[in-house]
Design an enzyme around this catalytic site. Structure first.
Site, PDB file in Angstrom:
ATOM      1  N   GLY A 222       0.782  -1.231   0.000  1.00 44.69           N
ATOM      2  CA  GLY A 222       0.000   0.000   0.000  1.00 44.69           C
ATOM      3  C   GLY A 222       0.818   1.287   0.000  1.00 44.69           C
ATOM      4  N   SER A 271       6.480   6.471  11.196  1.00 44.95           N
ATOM      5  CA  SER A 271       5.654   5.270  11.093  1.00 44.95           C
ATOM      6  C   SER A 271       5.964   4.315  12.236  1.00 44.95           C
ATOM      7  CB  SER A 271       5.941   4.562   9.778  1.00 44.95           C
ATOM      8  OG  SER A 271       5.922   5.502   8.734  1.00 44.95           O
ATOM      9  N   CYS A 273       5.252   4.441  15.476  1.00 46.16           N
ATOM     10  CA  CYS A 273       5.707   5.016  16.746  1.00 46.16           C
ATOM     11  C   CYS A 273       4.528   5.489  17.596  1.00 46.16           C
ATOM     12  CB  CYS A 273       6.652   6.182  16.500  1.00 46.16           C
ATOM     13  SG  CYS A 273       8.201   5.685  15.756  1.00 46.16           S
TER      14      CYS A 273
HETATM   15  C1  SPV Z   1       3.580   4.832   7.053  1.00 46.88           C
HETATM   16  O1  SPV Z   1       4.438   3.955   6.860  1.00 46.88           O
HETATM   17  O2  SPV Z   1       3.848   5.955   7.496  1.00 46.88           O
HETATM   18  C2  SPV Z   1       2.170   4.545   6.765  1.00 46.88           C
HETATM   19  C3  SPV Z   1       1.859   3.443   5.887  1.00 46.88           C
HETATM   20  O3  SPV Z   1       1.303   5.271   7.177  1.00 46.88           O
HETATM   21  S1  SPV Z   1       2.414   3.740   4.313  1.00 46.88           S
HETATM   22  O4  SPV Z   1       1.253   3.756   3.460  1.00 46.88           O
HETATM   23  O5  SPV Z   1       3.298   2.639   3.995  1.00 46.88           O
HETATM   24  O6  SPV Z   1       3.106   5.000   4.253  1.00 46.88           O
HETATM   25 MN    MN Z   2       2.181   7.184   7.842  1.00 50.19          MN
END
Ligand code: SPV
Ligand code: MN
Length: 625
Positions: A222, A271, A273
């Site tokens: 994603g 991410s 945290c």
């Molecule tokens: C992040 O890793 O900060 C997320 C998921 O919110 S992502 O879509 O992988 O960025």
């Molecule tokens: Mn994120």
């Protein structure tokens, strides 16, 4: 123009053609025609905002094997390839035109070479598959914050995720007609093997800031593919910089203070945290968990959630620590689980869910049994550490009523947090906006996690938690933040939090639930209802206020010993941190604003003076004296 229309007429059924033409937007038509000509899908489906179109996408994801229906109504599971489990920072690049000035820190590739490379990977990449054309709106519709987006993808999983995560935008496109600006995303998962992208070595995410287009290919995870998420954030940061607003990696939540008062906070954490769980603290209300736009409206700083759903980390979500999400994940509603373990009972299982996991099942490595190892001999965990869930905030019990307000919500406080085992106290307020931006946001460091590829646990500089997504030079970004308080009548207070402080033996000094108290203390500060103690770097809580908040909200007896251990000001650690961060700015960020170095010098002086007076580690009780 005629060529475009002819091509679309030839490749689309009459119904799909008329849906696209109804939008009356030549730039959009050209983008779709170009994608079709390049990637050669077998058929094209143009989605409107209707329930039927959403249902069609969901079914397609199951039909093509990218999602598996689970045994609870609305629940499905998707697997990404074994080596496609996180954002690929190395292969995410800006297409750099000769006229641009991105600076050295941003990963870029010369534009014509990069466009050629990514287009050659996209060539015929959709052969035999149906491509989906979808429309969304970033931010609430019909608002100053709205940015319409078109997503073209051959992955019904990506499309399905976006229908959960974003506000529908077909009608918004109809309204903007031929004139408005919009973002464009083209994604192909490339060749598939067992329903996952096969050519991971050719995974690319290339970003064209001049055209507001992002290309993504040979990946499904994603963070690399859901265009409206981190790919759009990169475009938005650049757009915001030119227009005087901010696009941030921030949650937005309402903290509920005394007498029914609600104070809104926007918070940036790297991410994995605690960002999502902060936005979801029991008893509080959520606007968003990941990306916020901030604008100045009538002298007020206001913010919206760019999204309407959550693509959250599922690890450690359990009924004790994250009751609101846990309840949604275990109730019948639309949820896509990704990279979890599916047991014999066709239910999802994940690390830290608070129950014993099955010893076998299906996970991101295929058929799994406890003890299974991968090609490098590493044990494969039951679910991936970055396994996720995707659900709509409407399905949560704690959605804030102002979630879709076109004017957003007023921001009372900004919070910066990271994974820091040895320096920052659990919560501290900066003395003013500029010190908050410089000493909290621009000084943020965090230990790396499974959300990006590469080693975990390495202390890393992460400017405002937004470093991975910056599309403008770092110094300009800091300056934009500093300037943003200009003309605001009551600028938000700026706080740092740290949920990950440890003692000398490596044990966490705080429980997961303690963050409620830090946020409620910040809520009191914003409203002038709590006094604090000055440290060299900001203002920390008084023991009595915390003891009361712990008792009233968590029914916990907060001891003076705990307070001292958590809030001792660690002078040598703070000095070392200033040195580390300053070195990065000196060596790597040519356009660092001078005020950053001046503030660092000033704070260094304050820290040294305090050390002379109190010693290296200052007990907060001494500050009372
Ligand atoms: C992040 O890793 O900060 C997320 C998921 O919110 S992502 O879509 O992988 O960025
Ligand atoms: Mn994120």
């Amino acid at each position: 123009m005629n060529d475009v229309n002819e091509l679309l007429k030839e490749k689309l059924t009459a119904e799909n053609y008329s849906r696209l033409m109804a939008l009356g937007n030549a730039k959009l038509h050209e983008f779709v025609a170009d994608a079709i000509e390049l990637a050669e899908p077998a058929s094209v489906y143009v989605c409107t905002d209707s329930d039927e179109d959403r249902a069609y996408i969901r079914e397609l994801a199951i039909k093509n094997g990218e999602e598996i229906a689970l045994n609870s109504a609305g629940h499905t599971c998707h697997f990404d390839g074994y080596y496609d489990q996180a954002r690929d920072k190395a292969k995410t690049k800006y297409l750099e035109a000769s006229s641009s000035d991105l600076g050295e820190s941003l990963n870029s590739v010369e534009k014509s070479a990069g466009v050629e490379e990514v287009r050659s990977l996209l060539k015929d990449s959709m052969a035999g598959r149906e491509v989906l054309v979808l429309f969304f709106c970033l931010g609430p519709v019909d608002s100053e914050f709205s940015i319409p987006c078109v997503q073209i993808t051959d992955s019904p999983y990506v499309a399905h995720s976006e229908t959960i995560l974003y506000r529908p935008g077909y009608e918004q496109f109809r309204k903007i007609g031929a004139s408005g600006a919009f973002f464009r995303f083209l994604h192909s998962e490339g060749e598939l093997e067992n329903a996952v992208s096969k050519n991971i070595d050719n995974r690319r995410v290339y970003i064209d800031l001049e055209e507001n287009i992002v290309y993504s290919v040979n990946t499904q995870y994603g963070g690399n593919t859901i265009g409206l998420k981190k790919l759009a954030l990169r475009l938005a940061i650049n757009k915001a910089s030119g227009e005087g607003w901010l696009a941030e990696h921030m949650f937005v939540m309402g903290a509920h203070g005394p007498g029914g008062r609600v104070t809104y906070f926007a918070g940036a954490f790297p991410s994995a945290c605690g960002k999502t769980s902060t936005s979801m603290i029991p008893g509080q209300t959520i606007i968003g968990d990941d990306i916020a736009y901030l604008r100045k409206i009538n002298g007020q700083m206001r913010s919206v959630n760019v999204e309407k759903g959550i693509f959250g980390i599922i690890r450690d979500v359990n009924s004790t620590d994250d009751p609101v999400i846990y309840e949604a994940l275990t109730s019948p509603c639309e949820v896509i689980f990704s990279n979890v373990l599916i047991g014999k009972d066709n239910k999802p299982n994940w690390l830290g869910m608070g129950a014993e996991l099955p010893a076998e099942g299906i996970n991101h490595s295929g058929k799994w049994r406890k003890g299974k190892t991968d090609a490098d001999g590493n044990e494969i965990t039951a679910s991936h550490k970055n396994a996720r869930y995707c659900l709509s905030i409407e399905d949560l019990k704690n959605m804030d009523p102002l979630m879709d307000d076109p004017d957003g919500v007023p921001v009372g406080g900004i919070i910066y947090g990271g994974r820091d085992s040895d320096t920052w106290v659990p919560v501290e307020q900066a003395f003013n906006w500029a010190e908050g931006i410089i000493l909290k946001g621009a000084s943020l460091e965090s230990e790396t996690t499974a959300a990006t590829l590469g080693a975990e646990g390495v202390r890393t500089f992460n400017l405002m938690s937004n470093l991975d997504f910056l599309s403008i030079p770092l110094g300009r970004y800091i300056q934009n933040n500093l300037d943003f308080a200009e003309g605001v009548k009551n600028p938000p207070l700026v706080f740092s939090v740290n949920y990950f402080l440890k003692d000398e033996d490596g044990k966490y000094l705080n429980g997961m639930g303690d963050k409620l108290v830090w946020i409620l203390w910040a809520e009191l500060r914003v409203n002038g209802d709590a006094e604090g103690l000055d440290t060299p770097t900001g203002v920390i809580p008084k023991y009595e206020d915390l003891a009361r908040l712990f008792k009233e909200n968590l029914d916990a007896d907060y001891t003076r010993e705990d307070y001292v251990r958590q809030f001792t000001v660690r002078i040598p650690k703070n000095l070392a941190k200033l040195d580390r961060v300053e070195k990065i700015y000196k060596e790597k960020v040519a356009d660092t604003p001078a005020i950053l170095f001046e503030t660092f010098a000033e704070v260094r002086k304050r820290l040294k003076e305090a050390a002379e007076k109190y010693g290296d580690n200052i007990s907060p009780l001494d500050l009372t004296a």
